[in-house]
Design an enzyme around this catalytic site. Sequence first.
Site, PDB file in Angstrom:
ATOM      1  N   TYR A   1      -2.547   2.480   7.238  1.00  0.00           N
ATOM      2  CA  TYR A   1      -3.006   1.071   6.853  1.00  0.00           C
ATOM      3  C   TYR A   1      -4.054   0.398   7.581  1.00  0.00           C
ATOM      4  O   TYR A   1      -3.997  -0.025   8.580  1.00  0.00           O
ATOM      5  CB  TYR A   1      -1.778   0.164   6.556  1.00  0.00           C
ATOM      6  CG  TYR A   1      -0.678   0.876   6.076  1.00  0.00           C
ATOM      7  CD1 TYR A   1      -0.811   1.723   4.916  1.00  0.00           C
ATOM      8  CD2 TYR A   1       0.789   0.085   6.316  1.00  0.00           C
ATOM      9  CE1 TYR A   1       0.178   2.164   4.146  1.00  0.00           C
ATOM     10  CE2 TYR A   1       1.978   0.571   5.470  1.00  0.00           C
ATOM     11  CZ  TYR A   1       1.763   1.664   4.321  1.00  0.00           C
ATOM     12  OH  TYR A   1       2.631   2.046   3.657  1.00  0.00           O
TER      13      TYR A   1
ATOM     14  N   PHE B   1       4.250  -8.596 -10.758  1.00  0.00           N
ATOM     15  CA  PHE B   1       5.335  -9.658 -10.350  1.00  0.00           C
ATOM     16  C   PHE B   1       5.221 -10.763  -9.420  1.00  0.00           C
ATOM     17  O   PHE B   1       6.088 -11.034  -8.837  1.00  0.00           O
ATOM     18  CB  PHE B   1       6.821  -8.632 -10.161  1.00  0.00           C
ATOM     19  CG  PHE B   1       6.902  -7.569 -11.295  1.00  0.00           C
ATOM     20  CD1 PHE B   1       7.526  -8.237 -12.488  1.00  0.00           C
ATOM     21  CD2 PHE B   1       6.732  -6.445 -11.242  1.00  0.00           C
ATOM     22  CE1 PHE B   1       7.834  -7.326 -13.573  1.00  0.00           C
ATOM     23  CE2 PHE B   1       6.873  -5.548 -12.214  1.00  0.00           C
ATOM     24  CZ  PHE B   1       7.599  -6.033 -13.268  1.00  0.00           C
TER      25      PHE B   1
END
Length: 319
Positions: free
Chosen positions: A54, A202
């Site tokens: 990451y 979402f």
Amino acid sequence: MEQRWLGPHSVGAIGFGAMSFGGMFGATDEATSLRCLDAAVDAGVSHIDTANIYGMGRSEDIIGNWGRHDVHLATKCGIVNGTPRAVRNDEAYIRQCLEESLRRLRREHVELYYIHRRQPEIPVEDVAGTMAKLVQEGKIGGYGLSEVAPSTVHRAHAEHPLTAVQNEFSLWTRLPQLGLIQACKELGIAFVAFSPLGRGMFGRTPLVRDFRAGIDFRDTNPRFLEPNFSANLAAIAPFRALCAARGWTVPGAALGWVLAQGDHIVPIPGTRTAEHLYDWRVPELGATDLAEIDAVLPPGFAHGDRYGDHQMAFIERYC
């Protein structure tokens, strides 16, 4: 916050995925990330999930600079950056990556260490054996596997007990319900659900397709490409209307649905800003609520695959 078991540790039922700290979904800075981590802990989060890939160590560095050693921490190794991307699971590489991660995290021990992707040429029993050595040496508290099939889980667990399995799982990604979640339940393994908010689909408001080409991997993800993207926005609109009618936040209801699928499931949503954490308030969802959610978002509603063909390398398929 409700507590759930992650191996021998009781953690907040909702964890925190720190992928976005590496700039994977847009620009951010360390000060903003540190405020986000503080806010997460204040909200009851006690499990933080990161990986060496990451931001090429950036996410781990930020968590290390944060300096909190009173949280349950997981990181990962196994993906070798490059073009094309490769995977290594040999013991020498796992050990090298762990030492590098511990240095960035400013720790001598991490509670949970994942194999981010499995290397097919190396038997998973050998990988489990390597992880068992790291547990015995006190370097890690337990180990996990990511994006694997139920058969792999059974084989690894037989060699050395798994702490967790981490796969993508959400209202629009339900493959783990076809055997993986059940296998984890049977064996007493925590199932950690990444991307439980559909990589922003979402979120509080409908996602705007403004991805950085070559940086934000959603820019090449089939579900976020037209015409799939517009079709998915339209498909999710009735769910947003249901949430508004019930007084739920969209992220809160989506997380509530994931949590309701098993008491051994720990979702790890991520965000770049502390403000979004307030949207994660989970409502009490009864059987009627869950049935209504499934009615507006039935299994398989998503348009497009969750990954492109180039992103499916080293992800185990079992259905």
